[in-house]
Design an enzyme around this catalytic site. Structure first.
Site, mmCIF file in Angstrom:
data_model
loop_
_atom_site.group_PDB
_atom_site.id
_atom_site.type_symbol
_atom_site.label_atom_id
_atom_site.label_comp_id
_atom_site.label_asym_id
_atom_site.label_seq_id
_atom_site.Cartn_x
_atom_site.Cartn_y
_atom_site.Cartn_z
ATOM 1 N N ASP A 215 0.856 -1.194 0.000
ATOM 2 C CA ASP A 215 0.000 0.000 0.000
ATOM 3 C C ASP A 215 0.887 1.237 0.000
ATOM 4 O O ASP A 215 2.117 1.136 -0.012
ATOM 5 C CB ASP A 215 -0.947 -0.003 1.214
ATOM 6 C CG ASP A 215 -2.302 0.634 0.899
ATOM 7 O OD1 ASP A 215 -2.308 1.695 0.233
ATOM 8 O OD2 ASP A 215 -3.339 0.093 1.318
ATOM 9 N N GLY A 241 4.256 1.544 -1.990
ATOM 10 C CA GLY A 241 4.253 1.996 -3.368
ATOM 11 C C GLY A 241 2.866 2.457 -3.763
ATOM 12 O O GLY A 241 1.895 2.308 -3.014
ATOM 13 N N ASP A 242 2.780 3.030 -4.952
ATOM 14 C CA ASP A 242 1.526 3.491 -5.533
ATOM 15 C C ASP A 242 1.114 2.492 -6.602
ATOM 16 O O ASP A 242 1.828 2.296 -7.585
ATOM 17 C CB ASP A 242 1.732 4.882 -6.142
ATOM 18 C CG ASP A 242 0.481 5.463 -6.770
ATOM 19 O OD1 ASP A 242 -0.437 4.692 -7.122
ATOM 20 O OD2 ASP A 242 0.414 6.696 -6.928
ATOM 21 N N PHE A 243 -0.026 1.835 -6.433
ATOM 22 C CA PHE A 243 -0.350 0.758 -7.372
ATOM 23 C C PHE A 243 -0.708 1.237 -8.774
ATOM 24 O O PHE A 243 -0.862 0.432 -9.682
ATOM 25 C CB PHE A 243 -1.397 -0.220 -6.826
ATOM 26 C CG PHE A 243 -2.704 0.353 -6.319
ATOM 27 C CD1 PHE A 243 -3.425 1.290 -7.036
ATOM 28 C CD2 PHE A 243 -3.228 -0.101 -5.113
ATOM 29 C CE1 PHE A 243 -4.641 1.770 -6.581
ATOM 30 C CE2 PHE A 243 -4.452 0.371 -4.644
ATOM 31 C CZ PHE A 243 -5.161 1.309 -5.388
ATOM 32 N N HIS A 261 -13.623 -1.673 -6.937
ATOM 33 C CA HIS A 261 -14.857 -0.892 -7.082
ATOM 34 C C HIS A 261 -14.642 0.610 -6.873
ATOM 35 O O HIS A 261 -15.537 1.405 -7.163
ATOM 36 C CB HIS A 261 -15.950 -1.431 -6.150
ATOM 37 C CG HIS A 261 -15.812 -1.051 -4.709
ATOM 38 N ND1 HIS A 261 -16.911 -0.921 -3.878
ATOM 39 C CD2 HIS A 261 -14.729 -0.784 -3.939
ATOM 40 C CE1 HIS A 261 -16.504 -0.586 -2.664
ATOM 41 N NE2 HIS A 261 -15.191 -0.501 -2.674
#
Length: 352
Positions: A215, A241-243, A261
């Protein structure tokens, strides 16, 4: 009245009944009664005690006028039990409220209801505007800042949100760990892992599985604290990290709980491709969501959640198992199955 007239008279039971319409239309009365009870910590402060209305009202510092109506409504809704009738009767928690709404219980799910009371209840008052404009009705409408920007700017509020989401997810994660066979896999990475809860639940059942919760950097300390508190820091790792900007850590199993979602279709496809690229051959991509039934007739909660995504983000939406299958097949997954979990939730599993 003649015999023929009697035979052709309409049966009272065949007449349309407005009860269901009224129950749904006035449903916010019942919802707010529960949300206020959670806000007042009624179920926690009642605990294992059995108290008269006056005693419980004093404990909660309530005005006498509403005491009888409020507590008896909760009885009628099945959220409190009452021994006896009249002023001397005593109120108790039900088995369900003692388990899920007493903050001392490890199964407490009230965090999400606290958030509903503090945020969503008011935002849903603007559903009509959301339907007419397609625009979110949350904090961004009032501050100009997206929800997640507001959330991540306040570490205490972020941790409260993460804990709220953990409360409603733990049952589904436990069912997934019981029903899905992880024994043939060596590594798992939970994308958008929040407090690391999914990894912890699976690691406890499968000690040989190496688990990583992935995350944002601001979230990682929250996960580390939860993992350390559970005594699982030797079996569950964290990664920051940034997905949408960084590749996912490679793994045999990639999971996402209530992540897809939150995004529009383009972003959903980015995440699905990211999972495919990170998976080893033969790996499994598992998403836990309130999957809408394919015919869109039964899962009212899933459909309402999709409207909640409109309220929160505008172009985000929930989806069906058929939708997920189509998207994953387009990316290259060879097979997809849906596994029912608790209530309206399911796990959709795509195999590489």
């Amino acid at each position: 009245m003649t015999k023929d007239a009697l035979q052709t008279a309409p049966n009272v039971s065949d007449r349309p009944d407005p009860a269901h319409i009224m129950q749904v239309g006035m449903g916010f009365w019942m919802s707010k009664a529960l949300l206020s009870a959670v806000e007042l910590e009624l179920f926690t402060r009642l605990g294992a005690d059995a108290l008269t209305g006056e005693e419980l009202g004093d404990r909660l510092e309530l005005h006498p006028r509403g005491i009888g109506d409020f507590f008896d409504l909760l009885v009628a809704l099945g959220l409190l039990e009452r021994d006896g009738d009249g002023a001397g009767s005593r109120y108790r928690n039900t088995a369900e409220t003692a388990t899920f709404l007493d903050k001392r219980s490890p199964a407490y799910i009230g965090g999400i209801l606290e958030m509903c009371n503090a945020r969503l209840y008011r935002f849903w008052a603007d559903l009509t505007e959301a339907l007419q404009t397609g625009k979110p009705q949350n904090e961004i409408k009032h501050t100009g800042k997206p929800m997640f920007d507001e959330l991540y700017s306040d570490p205490a509020r972020l941790e409260q949100f993460m804990n709220a989401m953990a409360g409603i997810s733990v049952g589904n994660f436990q069912l997934l760990a019981e029903e899905f066979d992880f024994s043939s896999y060596n590594t798992l990475c939970d994308i958008g892992g929040a407090t690391g809860q999914l990894c912890m639940v699976v690691a406890e059942r499968y000690p040989g599985l190496g688990c990583t919760s992935f995350d944002l950097p601001v979230v990682e300390p929250i996960a580390k604290k939860a993992i350390d508190a559970a005594g699982l820091s030797d079996r569950v790792a964290t990664a920051a990290g940034d997905f949408f900007a960084d590749p996912f850590p490679p793994a045999d199993v990639i999971t996402m709980g209530l992540v897809l979602h939150d995004w529009n279709l383009d972003r959903k496809m980015e995440l699905i491709r990211g999972a495919y690229d990170a998976l080893s051959e033969g790996g499994a991509f598992i998403v836990i969501e309130n999957l809408i039934d394919d015919a869109r007739r039964e899962n009212a909660f899933g459909l309402a959640m999709s409207l909640n995504m409109l309220i929160e983000f505008g172009d985000a939406f929930d989806f069906s198992g058929a939708d997920f299958t189509r998207w994953c097949t387009e990316v290259g997954f060879r097979d997809v199955e849906v596994m029912p979990l608790a209530g309206p939730a399911s796990a959709a599993i795509a195999y590489k």
